[in-house]
Design a protein around this motif. Structure first.
Motif, short mmCIF file in Angstrom:
data_model
loop_
_atom_site.label_atom_id
_atom_site.label_comp_id
_atom_site.label_asym_id
_atom_site.label_seq_id
_atom_site.Cartn_x
_atom_site.Cartn_y
_atom_site.Cartn_z
N SER A 92 0.81 -1.14 0.01
CA SER A 92 -0.07 -0.01 0.04
C SER A 92 0.72 1.18 0.12
O SER A 92 1.86 1.30 0.34
N GLU A 129 -6.81 7.42 8.59
CA GLU A 129 -7.06 6.01 8.62
C GLU A 129 -6.37 5.31 7.72
O GLU A 129 -6.05 4.07 8.33
N ASP A 130 -6.34 5.31 6.67
CA ASP A 130 -5.30 4.58 5.77
C ASP A 130 -4.14 4.40 6.00
O ASP A 130 -3.47 3.41 6.11
N ASN A 131 -3.44 5.48 6.62
CA ASN A 131 -1.95 5.61 6.96
C ASN A 131 -1.73 4.79 8.33
O ASN A 131 -0.76 4.12 8.37
N HIS A 132 -2.76 5.10 9.16
CA HIS A 132 -2.63 4.27 10.49
C HIS A 132 -2.68 2.62 10.13
O HIS A 132 -1.86 2.19 10.77
N GLU A 133 -3.46 2.38 9.36
CA GLU A 133 -3.75 1.02 9.02
C GLU A 133 -2.25 0.49 8.36
O GLU A 133 -1.89 -0.64 8.85
N GLU A 136 0.18 0.27 11.11
CA GLU A 136 -0.18 -0.98 12.22
C GLU A 136 0.36 -2.15 11.64
O GLU A 136 1.27 -3.06 12.14
N ASP A 137 0.26 -2.33 10.19
CA ASP A 137 0.56 -3.58 9.29
C ASP A 137 2.15 -3.93 9.51
O ASP A 137 2.70 -4.91 9.88
N LYS A 140 2.93 -4.83 13.32
CA LYS A 140 2.92 -6.20 13.61
C LYS A 140 3.87 -7.06 12.76
O LYS A 140 4.50 -7.89 13.39
#
Length: 169
Positions: A92, A129-133, A136-137, A140
């Motif tokens: 992404s 929201e998109d950048n935060h996701e 987070e990925d 992880k």
């Protein structure tokens, strides 16, 4: 400063926080890749020396254990590097906001300032929201990489302790 401007400033601040966190995660992952590379170089350099020094029959079993620990730690480090690299190179793309073309078109259309602020607040929310996701990925994957690094480090420490005990004269 009215409510909408305050909300826009807060959204921009949150956007900057997510960007800074992304940079921080990437820098930590890059540092770990470099550090693991150094450890792997040292371990791979030591491996042939174990074969050269294990000519005595009593040392053969100890050498087998050393080689197993060495291979186990190298595998853990390789898997760890894989996860750190996959965390850095993500599929992404990181979103940018506010989009200048949208602002320019709003100005050209002579949109009201409140409308421009409203549009940007909405686009910033989606972008954040998109950048935060994405971050987070990455986090992880980095956590999994750290787990394998931890197992590799335990194997390496055990390897060096056994190496010292085996060839102590």
């Amino acid at each position: 400063m009215d409510e909408k401007e305050i909300l826009l400033n807060l959204a921009l601040h949150r956007y900057d926080e997510v960007n800074n966190r992304n940079s921080s995660v990437d820098n930590k992952n890059k540092s770990m890749i470099g550090f693991i590379g150094i450890i792997l170089t040292i371990e791979i350099t030591i491996l042939p020396q174990i074969f050269n020094r294990s000519s005595e029959i009593l040392l053969i079993n100890a050498s087998r254990a050393l080689i197993c620990l060495e291979i186990m730690s190298i595998c853990c480090y390789a898997i760890s590097i894989f996860y750190f690299i996959s965390a850095i190179t993500f599929v992404s793309t990181f979103q940018e906001a506010p989009v200048m073309s949208g602002i320019i078109s709003s100005i050209e259309n002579k949109d009201d300032a409140d409308l421009i602020i409203n549009k940007n607040i909405v686009s910033l929310q989606k972008c954040i929201e998109d950048n935060h996701e994405i971050v987070e990925d990455k986090t992880k994957k980095a956590k999994i990489g750290f787990e394998f690094f931890k197992y590799g480090l335990i194997s390496t420490v055990t390897f060096f302790i056994l190496l010292l005990l085996t060839f102590w004269r």
